[in-house]
Design an enzyme around this catalytic site. Structure first.
Site, PDB file in Angstrom:
ATOM      1  CE  LYS A   1      -3.821   1.845   2.861  1.00 49.21           C
ATOM      2  NZ  LYS A   1      -4.676   1.523   4.033  1.00 49.21           N
TER       3      LYS A   1
ATOM      4  CB  SER B   1      -8.014   3.316   3.208  1.00 46.75           C
ATOM      5  OG  SER B   1      -7.144   2.693   4.124  1.00 46.75           O
TER       6      SER B   1
ATOM      7  CB  SER C   1      -8.105   0.217   5.942  1.00 45.60           C
ATOM      8  OG  SER C   1      -8.802   1.419   5.821  1.00 45.60           O
TER       9      SER C   1
END
Ligand code: GLN
Length: 481
Positions: free
Chosen positions: A77, A152, A176
């Site tokens: 990420k 996210s 997330s």
């Protein structure tokens, strides 16, 4: 996954010369090209990944000892520091910024022979549940490209879902990792707070943030966790508890069945989709029929957890994000002004997206004198009560079951203009972050709308092994998708 079901199978094939790291990288590069329009990756390190694959192949064939993650193709990420690589938290305020050091998790992956092929799109500063709050644009769910992948860590989930990598690292402050895993039909684990170092993870809410793992199965999660977990001199919040060899321990047969439990109020909640509700109820019935003891528990604090989460995380974020001022990191959006606050304000107004600005303002408000006691102190009190409750819960049961999200993946744009609705959908995931317990989402179910959804399992602090064992077993025997 690239011709094999687990990392272990892949590595066996490497040893038996049936494939090579180079072939694996070529496969994923092809996939990445084919699925480019899903927008899951923000930076691709194609040449570098190829060079590393060739080097790993050469070392292996020369008889050199291989690492635990030898040849495993990862994406990470865009909130994890990777030396001399861009990291931006999907924010304009960090555009063009390159990390000068490795986060501990990246360092440990590399030491064990992993290949990092690229970085993943995500919500800006990990704030969001749909991956729509990104400077790079929205990410699409591969199963229905008009829908969000969750957030996210949406880019990470799609990278695993669309076979753009074998495993991806995300971060989970309030769901997330688990919610995008749920929306994309894969496994997502948030370990206990303090199991994995946060050194080099761009901070959102420091007392909540944890690195999480997104993968196709429990065995792969276990293997990666055993590499990245454990004490770290750069993060004093990491526990010094020994790290089990999760991957090995996963294969040890245990005969005892854990005592299961669920909170009555979570399944009765009015926001929960009817089919998700009935799938969970049926699942509980099936568990009972299969000899599990299942207890119904009371959870009267359910309506307080989302507000407490948003008060506390925005408070922490307002402090964490104060470092982005146009001087220390990233680009300057405005020429230096006489008045310093004007300069900061101009930079921050242009550099942060709408949702991040909203949260900084909310966090600043709840910490301001006059309101501090009414919001911040109250939310801390809720958190304290939850800690007390969790102790009692795990005196009674071993594993707590919960849905992951009240709905399946929603349409892109559907909730974008209604932040409160978006926040309320975090109802089932924030509990584990508020209390710091480990939680995993496993893809057991399919909705009549064709989309997958998961079951969430939680247990007491630092008992990730129980979650992984049960996940593996249940994905073998109960998986309906
Ligand atoms: N959806 C939650 C939020 O927007 C969770 C985010 C996260 O876990 N990083 O805060």
């Amino acid at each position: 996954m690239y011709p094999f079901t687990t990392i272990r199978d892949y590595q066996t094939c490497l040893i038996q010369h049936q494939t090579s790291c180079k072939q694996a990288v070529l496969f994923y590069l092809k996939q990445i090209e084919e699925w480019k329009h899903l927008n899951a990756l923000v930076h691709l390190f194609a040449d570098e990944a190829m060079a590393r694959a060739e080097q790993l192949d050469a070392e292996r064939t020369a008889g050199k000892k291989t690492g635990k993650l030898h040849g495993v193709v990862f994406t990470i990420k865009d909130v994890l520091a990777y030396q001399q690589h861009p990291v931006s938290a999907a924010s304009p305020i960090l555009k063009g910024f390159h990390s000068i050091y490795n986060s501990t998790v990246v360092e440990r992956l590399l030491q064990e022979g992993a290949i990092i092929i690229g970085t993943n799109n995500c919500d800006e500063f990990a704030m969001g549940s749909s991956n729509e709050n990104s400077a790079y644009g929205a990410v699409k769910n591969q199963l229905d490209e008009t829908r969000v992948p969750g957030g996210s860590s949406g880019g990470s989930a799609v990278a695993v879902q669309a076979q753009l990598c074998m495993v991806s690292l995300g971060s989970d402050t309030g769901g997330s990792v688990r919610q995008p895993a749920d929306f994309c039909g894969i496994v997502g684990m948030k370990p206990s707070y303090g199991r994995i170092s946060r050194h080099g993870l761009i901070a959102y809410g420091s007392s909540f943030d944890q690195v999480g793992i997104l993968a196709n199965n429990a065995a792969d999660v276990a293997l990666v966790l055993s590499v990245i977990a454990g004490a770290d001199e750069f993060d004093s919040t990491v526990s010094s508890l020994p790290v089990p060899d999760y991957a090995e321990e996963l294969n040890v047969q245990t005969n005892s069945k854990p005592v299961l439990g669920y909170f009555k109020q979570t399944l009765e909640h009015e926001g929960l989709d009817e089919e998700i509700r009935s799938a969970h109820k049926d699942f509980i019935k099936k568990c009972k029929a299969d000899g599990y003891e299942v207890k119904e528990l009371d959870f009267s604090l359910i309506d307080y957890i989302v507000p407490a989460y948003y008060v506390l995380t925005t408070a922490e974020a307002s402090s964490n994000l104060s470092r982005y001022d146009g001087v220390r990191y990233g680009p300057q959006f405005t020429p230096v002004k006489e008045e310093l606050t004007e300069f900061y304000s101009a930079n921050r107004s242009q550099g942060f997206g709408k949702e991040v600005q909203r949260r900084i303002m909310l966090g600043t408000f709840v910490l301001s004198s006059g309101y501090y006691d009414a919001y911040y102190t109250k939310a801390q009190q809720v958190r304290r009560k939850l800690f007390e409750q969790i102790k009692l819960v795990f005196n009674d049961i071993d594993v707590l079951l919960m849905p992951v999200s009240p709905t399946t993946a929603f349409k892109i744009g559907e909730k974008k203009n209604n932040p409160v609705e978006m926040y309320l959908a975090d109802i089932y995931t924030v509990f584990a972050n508020l209390t710091g317990i480990p939680a995993v989402s496993i893809p057991l179910f399919r909705h009549s709308n064709g989309l997958p959804f998961g079951l969430q399992l939680m247990t007491k602090h630092f008992d990730e092994l129980s979650l992984l064992r049960l996940s593996k077993e249940w994905m073998n025997c109960y998986k309906a998708v």
